[in-house]
Write an enzyme that holds these catalytic residues in place. Sequence first.
Site, short mmCIF file in Angstrom:
data_model
loop_
_atom_site.label_atom_id
_atom_site.label_comp_id
_atom_site.label_asym_id
_atom_site.label_seq_id
_atom_site.Cartn_x
_atom_site.Cartn_y
_atom_site.Cartn_z
N TYR A 142 -45.55 35.21 21.75
CA TYR A 142 -45.42 34.06 22.42
C TYR A 142 -45.24 33.55 23.38
CZ TYR A 142 -46.82 32.26 17.92
OH TYR A 142 -46.98 31.76 16.56
N HIS B 43 -47.19 40.02 12.99
CA HIS B 43 -47.86 38.89 13.02
C HIS B 43 -49.69 39.22 12.57
CE1 HIS B 43 -48.03 35.45 16.42
NE2 HIS B 43 -48.59 35.32 15.31
N SER C 249 -50.37 25.09 11.50
CA SER C 249 -51.52 24.22 12.29
C SER C 249 -51.89 23.19 11.40
CB SER C 249 -53.10 24.75 12.76
OG SER C 249 -52.13 25.55 13.55
N PRO C 250 -50.75 22.53 10.19
CA PRO C 250 -50.94 21.85 8.82
C PRO C 250 -51.90 20.48 9.45
CG PRO C 250 -48.49 21.87 9.44
CD PRO C 250 -49.01 22.64 10.56
N GLY D 67 -54.10 20.36 11.85
CA GLY D 67 -54.95 21.04 12.37
C GLY D 67 -55.32 21.27 13.42
N ARG D 68 -54.52 21.57 14.66
CA ARG D 68 -54.11 21.79 16.38
C ARG D 68 -53.89 20.55 16.58
NH1 ARG D 68 -53.91 27.73 16.66
NH2 ARG D 68 -55.32 28.09 15.38
N GLY D 69 -53.65 18.90 16.27
CA GLY D 69 -53.45 17.65 16.70
C GLY D 69 -54.96 17.08 16.90
N PHE D 70 -55.22 17.69 15.62
CA PHE D 70 -56.78 16.91 15.46
C PHE D 70 -56.92 15.86 14.49
CE2 PHE D 70 -61.18 16.07 13.48
CZ PHE D 70 -61.06 15.65 14.08
N GLY E 144 -55.04 13.15 17.63
CA GLY E 144 -54.99 13.71 19.27
C GLY E 144 -55.49 14.37 20.17
#
Length: 332
Positions: free
Chosen positions: A55, A121, A200-201, A203-206, A210
């Site tokens: 990252y 990773h 991503s619980p 959904g990456r903001g979806f 968002g």
Amino acid sequence: MRTRKIGAFEVTEIGLGCMSLSHAYGAPPSRAVAESLLLAAIDEGVTHFDTAALYGFGRNEQLVGEVLQPYRKRIMLASKCGMTGVDGKRVIDGRPATLKATCEASLKNLRTDVIDLYYLHRWDRTVPIEESVGALADLVAAGKIRTIGLSEVSAQTLRKAHAVHPIAAVQTEYSLWTRNPEYAVLGACEELGVSLVAFSPVGRGFLAGGVTDTSLLMEGDIRRGMPRFQAPQFEKNLGLLPGLAEMAKEVGATMGQLALAWVLSRSACIVPIPGTTSVAHLRENVAVSGVVLTQAQLERLGRIISPVNVAGARYPAATNVEIDTEDAPPEV
């Protein structure tokens, strides 16, 4: 917040994925914003912080290390090796010497003598998983890491690794719209006493509502290259949100909280690590402990958004070949 177990560690049931503070979603927030977010997480009682050498090509570890050093004894610190930045490019390398060198750099970046949970990773398919995990076991023996994790692996790979050294956690994507762990690895985790750390619980903001216009996503945002966020799949997926919004209104929670509550309900071994750059969203996430849903409501959630009605793969084809997680139920 309530707590859950990862190995011998007891952590808050909602952790913090720190990636978005330095990586993946376009231009990262300013140092002041990132620092405020990390300190707000401490104030909210979060004890599980997740970063990686990849990252920001080390910058995220440096940020986390600098800001959280005064609170080091209060938190469980997790990082990852085996996928790093080399000459500005993402490289998967699971060779023992590389993993050990990455760990030394991570210890320095994180300003700590030991990393509590250290993940591979990605499984480097050119290196037997037993060799990579053997190198991590050497790091445990040397006192440089406390426990070993794996990321985005199948049940078969987990079992091979666990035979070499106990695995404390498997980190993988898991949410209402990504159910891959249910095919095999979640069951293997429950059987072996391994925690499943869900990234991503929402959904990456979806799933939190968002992302409703992908043209607003910044250059460099990895979602621009993901099939679910591309036409015509994205427009189809947008059609699922009104049902989620209606249910959120009914139960007096946010859409993101419903998504988190559903993930938490799937197994006691699951620990979600939503990421955010917003203190308000952070507080919303940790407040999910106060959201109580009935079994009927949870089942309804699982029907509103499920693999049956979600359009598009979670990763583009070039990335998907790097992932070991099952993307179809294993043959019986």
